[in-house]
Design an enzyme around this catalytic site. Structure first.
Site, PDB file in Angstrom:
ATOM      1  CB  SER A 172      -0.969  -0.039   1.185  1.00  0.00           C
ATOM      2  OG  SER A 172      -1.998   0.905   1.026  1.00  0.00           O
ATOM      3  CG  ASP A 219      -7.198  -4.058  -3.044  1.00  0.00           C
ATOM      4  OD1 ASP A 219      -7.949  -3.082  -3.241  1.00  0.00           O
ATOM      5  OD2 ASP A 219      -5.977  -3.947  -2.844  1.00  0.00           O
ATOM      6  CG  HIS A 259      -5.655  -2.408   0.400  1.00  0.00           C
ATOM      7  ND1 HIS A 259      -5.051  -2.387  -0.846  1.00  0.00           N
ATOM      8  CD2 HIS A 259      -4.992  -1.503   1.164  1.00  0.00           C
ATOM      9  CE1 HIS A 259      -4.081  -1.487  -0.840  1.00  0.00           C
ATOM     10  NE2 HIS A 259      -4.021  -0.953   0.362  1.00  0.00           N
TER      11      HIS A 259
END
Length: 237
Positions: free
Chosen positions: A138, A189, A216
């Site tokens: 991320s 995700d 995610h």
């Protein structure tokens, strides 16, 4: 009671006690530590957690980054640090500037913008990692992608997990990188996972792992599957 009239007590360990003993035995084989590291550019230090094999030298160095809602503590809690050390790796998880125990450290770029590739180069040098495997979920893509593209010689391998900033670079830039890469994302995700996948598959030397039913932060949704994929890939290096 024996024939001589003596009472002999034989302790019987409960299942829960046996499990705790087993856990302690496993953890004793791994050296855990934490500390702070100061970069060559100066400023407040960065906090890190480290796990090393209890015996012998490490086969690989692994640098673990984190997402915007997380810190190095997550890698500790899901036992990724311990798992890597058990697999003869030196695993170092840092708290990025402004997060966790590195809140006083100043980020070299605004959130969402690529940071100078030299930032993680300084981290790698300060920790004396040598060429390392970089795990980057991320938010940390703003750090890892410039590092990968500008200093690929310092990466043994790259493991992006739905990182941000993948749209900031060209297909030509991605295609020029030969670093072994394992692209990981959760099939739930549907935003950043899909976008990052489309861009990262332009890397010349990549494999893809899709974690079914995971979101995610797929490594949190299914740590066991995450660790299996991680160790399988590291075994090929």
């Amino acid at each position: 009671m024996t024939d001589s009239g003596l009472h002999i007590y034989v302790p019987v360990l409960s299942t829960s006690v046996l499990m705790r003993v087993s856990c302690l035995s496993s953890m004793s084989a791994v050296k855990m530590s934490e500390g702070h590291v100061t970069l060559a550019s100066g400023g407040p230090p960065l906090f890190y957690r480290q796990a090393e094999p209890g015996q012998g030298s490490a086969r690989l160095a692994v640098l673990l980054l984190h997402g915007i809602r997380f810190s190095s503590e997550n890698w500790l809690n899901i036992r990724t640090l311990e798992t890597l050390a058990d697999a003869s790796c030196r695993a170092v998880a840092i708290d990025l500037p402004g997060f966790g125990n590195s809140k006083d450290a100043i980020a070299p770029a605004p959130v969402g913008e690529p940071a100078p590739g030299n930032f993680l180069k300084q981290v790698s040098e300060a920790l004396q990692l040598g060429p390392a495997v970089v795990i980057s979920p991320s938010l940390s893509g703003m750090y890892s992608l410039p590092f990968l593209l500008q200093h690929s010689e310092l990466l043994k391998a790259y493991i992006p997990v739905a990182p941000i900033c993948t749209d900031k670079f060209t297909a030509e830039q991605y295609g020029s990188v030969q670093t072994p890469t394992l692209i990981v994302y959760g099939d739930q995700d549907t935003q950043l996972g899909k976008v990052s996948l489309n861009n990262l598959t332009k890397l010349a030397n990549h494999k893809v792992v899709v974690m079914k039913g995971a979101g995610h932060a797929c490594y949190l949704d299914n740590p066991a599957e995450w660790h299996r994929a991680l160790l399988e890939f590291l075994g090929t290096l």
